[in-house]
Design an enzyme around this catalytic site. Sequence first.
Site, PDB file in Angstrom:
ATOM      1  N   TYR A 143       0.824  -1.215   0.000  1.00 27.36           N
ATOM      2  CA  TYR A 143       0.000   0.000   0.000  1.00 27.36           C
ATOM      3  C   TYR A 143       0.856   1.263   0.000  1.00 27.36           C
ATOM      4  O   TYR A 143       0.369   2.355  -0.261  1.00 27.36           O
ATOM      5  CB  TYR A 143      -0.945   0.026   1.209  1.00 27.36           C
ATOM      6  CG  TYR A 143      -2.008  -1.058   1.206  1.00 27.36           C
ATOM      7  CD1 TYR A 143      -2.254  -1.835   0.085  1.00 27.36           C
ATOM      8  CD2 TYR A 143      -2.769  -1.304   2.337  1.00 27.36           C
ATOM      9  CE1 TYR A 143      -3.212  -2.836   0.089  1.00 27.36           C
ATOM     10  CE2 TYR A 143      -3.735  -2.299   2.353  1.00 27.36           C
ATOM     11  CZ  TYR A 143      -3.945  -3.066   1.224  1.00 27.36           C
ATOM     12  OH  TYR A 143      -4.898  -4.052   1.239  1.00 27.36           O
ATOM     13  N   LYS A 200       3.146 -15.494   2.425  1.00 27.06           N
ATOM     14  CA  LYS A 200       3.057 -16.243   1.161  1.00 27.06           C
ATOM     15  C   LYS A 200       4.495 -16.601   0.787  1.00 27.06           C
ATOM     16  O   LYS A 200       4.998 -16.220  -0.278  1.00 27.06           O
ATOM     17  CB  LYS A 200       2.350 -15.350   0.120  1.00 27.06           C
ATOM     18  CG  LYS A 200       1.938 -16.047  -1.150  1.00 27.06           C
ATOM     19  CD  LYS A 200       0.810 -17.034  -0.979  1.00 27.06           C
ATOM     20  CE  LYS A 200       0.532 -17.736  -2.280  1.00 27.06           C
ATOM     21  NZ  LYS A 200      -0.295 -18.933  -2.134  1.00 27.06           N
ATOM     22  N   ASP A 232      -3.407 -18.035   1.898  1.00 29.13           N
ATOM     23  CA  ASP A 232      -4.575 -18.683   1.292  1.00 29.13           C
ATOM     24  C   ASP A 232      -5.095 -19.786   2.210  1.00 29.13           C
ATOM     25  O   ASP A 232      -6.300 -19.937   2.414  1.00 29.13           O
ATOM     26  CB  ASP A 232      -4.250 -19.227  -0.118  1.00 29.13           C
ATOM     27  CG  ASP A 232      -2.863 -19.854  -0.213  1.00 29.13           C
ATOM     28  OD1 ASP A 232      -2.043 -19.653   0.697  1.00 29.13           O
ATOM     29  OD2 ASP A 232      -2.604 -20.558  -1.201  1.00 29.13           O
ATOM     30  N   ASP A 256      -5.137  -6.675   6.172  1.00 27.04           N
ATOM     31  CA  ASP A 256      -6.354  -5.970   5.774  1.00 27.04           C
ATOM     32  C   ASP A 256      -7.451  -6.996   5.458  1.00 27.04           C
ATOM     33  O   ASP A 256      -8.598  -6.892   5.914  1.00 27.04           O
ATOM     34  CB  ASP A 256      -6.010  -5.149   4.511  1.00 27.04           C
ATOM     35  CG  ASP A 256      -7.098  -4.167   4.127  1.00 27.04           C
ATOM     36  OD1 ASP A 256      -8.079  -4.041   4.881  1.00 27.04           O
ATOM     37  OD2 ASP A 256      -6.963  -3.537   3.066  1.00 27.04           O
ATOM     38  N   ASP A 260     -10.704  -8.550   8.284  1.00 23.82           N
ATOM     39  CA  ASP A 260     -12.136  -8.423   7.960  1.00 23.82           C
ATOM     40  C   ASP A 260     -12.816  -9.786   8.018  1.00 23.82           C
ATOM     41  O   ASP A 260     -13.937  -9.923   8.495  1.00 23.82           O
ATOM     42  CB  ASP A 260     -12.328  -7.821   6.564  1.00 23.82           C
ATOM     43  CG  ASP A 260     -12.398  -6.302   6.613  1.00 23.82           C
ATOM     44  OD1 ASP A 260     -12.010  -5.729   7.651  1.00 23.82           O
ATOM     45  OD2 ASP A 260     -12.835  -5.691   5.618  1.00 23.82           O
TER      46      ASP A 260
END
Length: 369
Positions: A143, A200, A232, A256, A260
Site C-alpha cells: 500500500y 506467502k 490462502d 487488511d 475483515d
Amino acid sequence: MIPSATHKIAVIKGDGIGPEIVSSAMRVLDKTAAQYGFRLSYKELRAGGCAIDDCGVPLPSDTLEGCKSSDAVLLGAVGGPKWDSMEPSLRPERALLGLRAGLGLYSNLRPALLFKELASASPLKDAGEIDILIVRELTGGIYFGDNGMYESDDMLPDGSVKGVVAYDTEAYSEGEIRRIVRQAFELARGRNKHLTLVDKANVLRTSRLWRSVAGEIASEFPDVTLDYLYVDNCTMQLIGRPSSFDVIVTSNMFGDIISDEAGMITGSIGMLPSASLGAPGTPGMYEPIHGSAPDIAGTGKANPLATILSAAMMLRWSLDESEAASCIENAVRGVISAGYRTPDIASGAEGEIHVDTEGMTEAVLKFVV
Ligand code: NAD
C-alpha cells in the site's frame, strides 16, 4: 496524598454515527476513571467530512498537532455519501492515512472475539470459542510501495499488444518487520503464547524475509510457540478451526483481508474494536473497525460497544490503566450476558432486552462497578 494521573485524550468524533458512539464511550470512560481514581481531559478535534465542511481539508494541521500532543486518540469514524464525489486527495478517509502516517502508527491490533451469547450471529455453524488477536503491519508493504502506470508496445503470446501496464510494489525492511513481530510476540506472551505468522513464503521474497526475522526473534521468546501459515490456507483455517488461533501477525495487505474475515466470523461489526500503535511512548489511536454507518446515523440504532471496547483498549495500551480496561470489558460481557441487544446483535431469542444506543450505554454504565 498522591495526585491522580490526568490522561490527555484527543477526541475525533467524525461523521455519521461517530458523534453518537464516541459520546457513549466518553461517558463510560468518565465513570470508570472516577471509579479507578484517575482523570481524563478531552480535546475535541475535527477530521473527515466535518473538517472538510469547516476548513476545506479532511485533516487540518491543528488536528494532527493536537493528536501528537495527547496521550491517546479516540476516533469514531469518518466519511459518508455527502463527500463521496470529492477528488481522492480530499476525501474524508484521507484523514485516516494522514493520522496513521503523522503519528507513526505502524501496528494495527484487531481482536476478534466471539461472545458465546452471540454465537448465533456468527455465520459459522459451530463457531466454538473465538478469541483471536490480529496484528497487522500498517505503514509498509504494497500500500506504500512504488507504484505506477506506463504504456507498453510489447506483445502477449497471442499476438495482442499489452497496452497499459500498472504495478504496485511490496517492500519490507528487516527493521519494519522486526518491530511488529517483536510486538506480536510480546502480545502472545501475555495471552495463550501461540503466534502464527501469515505470509506467502512459497512465492514472495518479502515473506521469506518475514520468516527469517520472525525465526530470529523467536529465540527471545522460548515460551511462545511460533508457527507459519500461507495466507490462502489461513483464510480457510479461520473458517475451519477459528478457535485454534491466538495471535496472528502479518503484512499490511494480508492483514487488511484476514482481519475483515475474522471480524465477520464473530458476528456483528458493531462489536469489534481496534488499536493502532506506534513506537512505545507515542500516542496510539483507538477506533471501532466499522465505518460511519450513514444509513443509521441519528436513528439510535448504532451499537456503541465497539467504540466502548476501543476505549478499553486505549486504557490498557496507551494509558497503563489495565484494571480500568478490564472493568469496561467485564461490563460489556455483563450487558451481553444480561441480554441487552442493539438491533445489529438482536436475534429475537427469548430474554433479549432490545435497546437503542442510549439504552446500551446506560446498561454498560450500570455494569461499571
Ligand atoms: P460501515 O461500517 O459504516 O457500515 C456497514 C454496515 O454496518 C451498515 O449497514 C451499517 O449500518 C452497519 N453498522 C456499522 N457500524 C454499526 C454499528 N456500530 N452499529 C450497528 N450497525 C453498524 O461501512 P460502509 O457503509 O461501507 O461505509 C460508510 C462510510 O464509512 C463510508 O464513507 C466509508 O468510507 C466510511 N468508513 C470509515 C471508516 C473509518 O472511519 N475508519 C472505516 C470504514 C468505512
